[in-house]
Design a protein around this motif. Structure first.
Motif, PDB file in Angstrom:
ATOM      1  N   GLY A 123      10.109  -6.355   8.254  1.00 44.54           N
ATOM      2  CA  GLY A 123      11.545  -6.516   8.445  1.00 44.54           C
ATOM      3  C   GLY A 123      12.410  -5.859   7.381  1.00 44.54           C
ATOM      4  N   ARG A 124      11.809  -5.083   6.513  1.00 46.13           N
ATOM      5  CA  ARG A 124      12.568  -4.424   5.439  1.00 46.13           C
ATOM      6  C   ARG A 124      12.271  -2.929   5.461  1.00 46.13           C
ATOM      7  N   ASP A 125      13.285  -2.157   5.140  1.00 42.44           N
ATOM      8  CA  ASP A 125      13.113  -0.705   5.136  1.00 42.44           C
ATOM      9  C   ASP A 125      12.471  -0.221   3.841  1.00 42.44           C
ATOM     10  N   ALA A 126      13.000  -0.673   2.714  1.00 40.80           N
ATOM     11  CA  ALA A 126      12.485  -0.241   1.413  1.00 40.80           C
ATOM     12  C   ALA A 126      12.531  -1.411   0.439  1.00 40.80           C
ATOM     13  N   ILE A 127      11.575  -1.414  -0.487  1.00 40.14           N
ATOM     14  CA  ILE A 127      11.470  -2.486  -1.477  1.00 40.14           C
ATOM     15  C   ILE A 127      11.192  -1.846  -2.838  1.00 40.14           C
ATOM     16  N   THR A 128      11.800  -2.375  -3.860  1.00 40.58           N
ATOM     17  CA  THR A 128      11.515  -1.874  -5.207  1.00 40.58           C
ATOM     18  C   THR A 128      10.151  -2.390  -5.654  1.00 40.58           C
ATOM     19  N   ILE A 129       9.562  -1.682  -6.592  1.00 37.72           N
ATOM     20  CA  ILE A 129       8.249  -2.071  -7.092  1.00 37.72           C
ATOM     21  C   ILE A 129       8.310  -3.428  -7.782  1.00 37.72           C
ATOM     22  N   SER A 130       9.381  -3.700  -8.507  1.00 34.17           N
ATOM     23  CA  SER A 130       9.482  -5.006  -9.171  1.00 34.17           C
ATOM     24  C   SER A 130       9.583  -6.138  -8.148  1.00 34.17           C
ATOM     25  N   GLU A 131      10.244  -5.916  -7.015  1.00 34.49           N
ATOM     26  CA  GLU A 131      10.281  -6.927  -5.954  1.00 34.49           C
ATOM     27  C   GLU A 131       8.894  -7.136  -5.350  1.00 34.49           C
ATOM     28  N   LEU A 132       8.165  -6.041  -5.164  1.00 36.96           N
ATOM     29  CA  LEU A 132       6.813  -6.138  -4.622  1.00 36.96           C
ATOM     30  C   LEU A 132       5.893  -6.908  -5.559  1.00 36.96           C
ATOM     31  N   ALA A 133       6.060  -6.714  -6.865  1.00 34.88           N
ATOM     32  CA  ALA A 133       5.172  -7.322  -7.856  1.00 34.88           C
ATOM     33  C   ALA A 133       5.499  -8.785  -8.126  1.00 34.88           C
ATOM     34  N   LYS A 134       6.705  -9.214  -7.810  1.00 33.92           N
ATOM     35  CA  LYS A 134       7.164 -10.562  -8.165  1.00 33.92           C
ATOM     36  C   LYS A 134       6.232 -11.690  -7.691  1.00 33.92           C
ATOM     37  N   PRO A 135       5.756 -11.716  -6.454  1.00 36.50           N
ATOM     38  CA  PRO A 135       4.939 -12.861  -6.017  1.00 36.50           C
ATOM     39  C   PRO A 135       3.513 -12.896  -6.566  1.00 36.50           C
ATOM     40  N   PHE A 136       3.094 -11.878  -7.274  1.00 32.43           N
ATOM     41  CA  PHE A 136       1.702 -11.806  -7.719  1.00 32.43           C
ATOM     42  C   PHE A 136       1.558 -12.198  -9.184  1.00 32.43           C
ATOM     43  N   ALA A 137       0.481 -12.918  -9.468  1.00 30.43           N
ATOM     44  CA  ALA A 137       0.186 -13.329 -10.844  1.00 30.43           C
ATOM     45  C   ALA A 137      -0.689 -12.259 -11.495  1.00 30.43           C
ATOM     46  N   MET A 138      -0.133 -11.059 -11.593  1.00 32.70           N
ATOM     47  CA  MET A 138      -0.846  -9.954 -12.239  1.00 32.70           C
ATOM     48  C   MET A 138       0.185  -9.061 -12.913  1.00 32.70           C
TER      49      MET A 138
END
Length: 139
Positions: free
Chosen positions: A30-45
């Motif tokens: 449902g999203r066109d583009a996402i920043t890398i920091s947004e992608l990384a936010k839910p992960f504990a890494m």
């Protein structure tokens, strides 16, 4: 006949084999583009660990990264996934046809439970393979 690039299929399946990369891909829903920091936010890494996963997805052609100033955004590309789905659908059609044939066979030739189990009453005992246990006397 449709021929598939095995290298592209290998990269696609290798990329989606990892649960973290699959989770990254689901964030594009449902999203066109996402920043890398947004992608990384839910992960504990760490961010470098997420970047390595994104490198694999990029190499497989599943995402495209664009840089605008200091912000890097990712966009999902469907081409490689569509090719993998076409390949999988071919085998789905094959197995569906095979299972339909099996179902038709079973419906045409019903087997009663007594036919399915071997009869124990009619069997003969096995012959002995060796002499009886213990010492034998010489005559």
């Amino acid at each position: 006949m449709v021929y598939y690039s095995s290298d592209q299929l290998d990269r696609t399946f290798a990329a989606v084999a990892d649960p973290t990369r699959r989770a990254l891909l689901t964030q594009f829903e449902g999203r066109d583009a996402i920043t890398i920091s947004e992608l990384a936010k839910p992960f504990a890494m760490s961010l470098p660990a997420v970047m390595k996963h994104l490198d694999v997805l990029t190499d497989a052609g599943l995402i495209v990264r664009t840089k605008s100033g200091r912000t890097v955004t990712c966009r999902l590309t469907a081409g490689p996934m569509e090719e993998a789905m076409e390949w999988l659908n071919r085998y789905q059609r094959f197995w569906t046809a095979q299972l339909d044939r099996l179902a038709a066979f079973v419906e045409e030739n019903p087997c009663s439970p007594s036919q399915a189990l071997p009869s124990t009453g009619d069997s003969t005992p096995r012959p002995r393979k060796s002499s009886p246990r213990g010492r034998t006397r010489k005559k």
